[in-house]
Design an enzyme around this catalytic site. Sequence first.
Site, PDB file in Angstrom:
ATOM      1  N   CYS A 300       0.826  -1.222   0.000  1.00 51.40           N
ATOM      2  CA  CYS A 300       0.000   0.000   0.000  1.00 51.40           C
ATOM      3  C   CYS A 300       0.850   1.256   0.000  1.00 51.40           C
ATOM      4  O   CYS A 300       0.454   2.266  -0.561  1.00 51.40           O
ATOM      5  CB  CYS A 300      -1.016  -0.002   1.132  1.00 51.40           C
ATOM      6  SG  CYS A 300      -0.409  -0.727   2.616  1.00 51.40           S
ATOM      7  N   GLU A 401      -3.803   3.973  -8.167  1.00 50.58           N
ATOM      8  CA  GLU A 401      -2.988   2.925  -7.549  1.00 50.58           C
ATOM      9  C   GLU A 401      -3.067   1.664  -8.417  1.00 50.58           C
ATOM     10  O   GLU A 401      -4.157   1.197  -8.728  1.00 50.58           O
ATOM     11  CB  GLU A 401      -3.535   2.630  -6.156  1.00 50.58           C
ATOM     12  CG  GLU A 401      -2.734   1.592  -5.418  1.00 50.58           C
ATOM     13  CD  GLU A 401      -3.230   1.369  -3.994  1.00 50.58           C
ATOM     14  OE1 GLU A 401      -4.467   1.315  -3.793  1.00 50.58           O
ATOM     15  OE2 GLU A 401      -2.393   1.233  -3.090  1.00 50.58           O
TER      16      GLU A 401
END
Length: 500
Positions: A300, A401
């Site tokens: 992440c 992302e």
Amino acid sequence: MSDLFVDLTAPNGRKYKQPIGLFINNEFVGAKSGKKITTINPTDEREIATVHAAGSDDVDIAVKAARKAFKDPSWRDVATSTRGGLLNKLAKLVEEHAEVLATIETWDNGKPYSVALGEDVKGVVDVFRYYAGWADKIHGQVIDTTPNKFAYTIREPVGVCGQIIPWNYPLSMASWKLGPALACGNTTVIKAAEQTPLSILYLATLIKEAGFPPGVVNILNGYGQEAGAAIATHPDVDKIAFTGSTATGRQIMKLASVNMKNITLETGGKSPLIVFDDANLEQAAKWAHSGVMENSGQICTATSRILVQDVVYDKFVELYKEKIKLISKIGDPFKDDTFQGPQVSKAQYERVLGYIEAGKKEGATLTTGGVPYKDVNGKGFFIEPTIFTNVKDNMTIYREEVFGPFVVISSFKTEEEAIDRANDTTYGLGAAVFTQNITRGHKIARRIESGTVWINSSNDSDFRIPFGGFKQSGIGRELGEAGLAAYTNTKAVHVNLSGC
Ligand code: ADP
């Protein structure tokens, strides 16, 4: 019961007993939902095991068990040093079972065995020991006001915690949530990600062996939309701690509003890594590579958006390509020299390939990779490490992302421009700055909008240091002393000393 355990032999030859039930009240039980999920080895796409999947009835049973353990006999009233002792015992058991835990993690998730053993499982031991140490050092304050008032605070456990974890670091994420929750006297219902339930179910056996009372930790496998949503909406769950995508984090926030649960969220990122012309470029390329290419890019805090000062841009891109050639050995994750295993699932593999197509369509330059890698066994969800250069700030691959071995590299001219562009994102999880100028490094660290800033490194997080996001990368902190705040309520007590 044979329906609750299976004897497995992992690809590295290790034989072990895999629990496949739901762990409630320190026992494995079958799911009332009657549903099961088959988990797949991402390296060869073969089935590993079929595991019970919780529905809302199962969640309700687990929550009742957690509530009972919280109140009667009361886990919250267990002596704090005893709670710490149990966490220490769990750490020791994890250490003793490290090889089987790492085997399961590698088999189910696809990460290299050396990493699963040396980083993930070792990290779990560190986190449990760290929070074991905190268990008897959590205290309130006496606050002076006037001679007529004696006022103090107590830090109480929040209660029954729902904990929803992702598939990229299954055991680590479980430990980040269980460690502080248990140290503070909470009970929990923790849900594994449906892609990677196996290591956490094995951990359940160690929780029981360590001596935690029944109901203190309950572990469920299940789909997000069913079991996850049932935890997030349950009226008797006091808190939700979630790690996963920003989109799911937003949904959980809405679901948790039904009874205004305390929430902590650790969500997505598109973390920038800035390289100035005065940086040690060799060092910058090394960390820029590991900061996004480790764990198949499924991190992440991956520093996936690299900004390089124009005068050193070409040199940096060359060095980065060299790092890929030298370090990014793709292969069977059980082999010692493998750096990069497969993506965790077909869905993630297709998602990353989709971003590669988007990058090409938008006109960025595909400098390296951009294709599946099929040389391991002709199967598996492997993707070659991918670099896009000449990337514009409005391109999808610069803004979204990707969660794969995928990096975009862009250039900048001035320090102001670098800071503005680094902050031009809805995320704020991590950032890295490479410079030899100490003043510039610290100045920029203050101006970057993210929960973590690394100066001259990337993604070398530590269990003693808080971790979490700004903006849409999350709410609250895990790890370090700050991680305790997520699992305690502060109560104020006022005592009238005036006599009237
Ligand atoms: P991904 O999309 O990569 O699978 P998610 O953020 O959706 O990542 O998943 C992280 C965790 O959240 C998993 O345990 C998943 O089951 C859970 N989850 C997914 N959707 C929901 C939901 N609507 N409510 C609660 N939990 C969910």
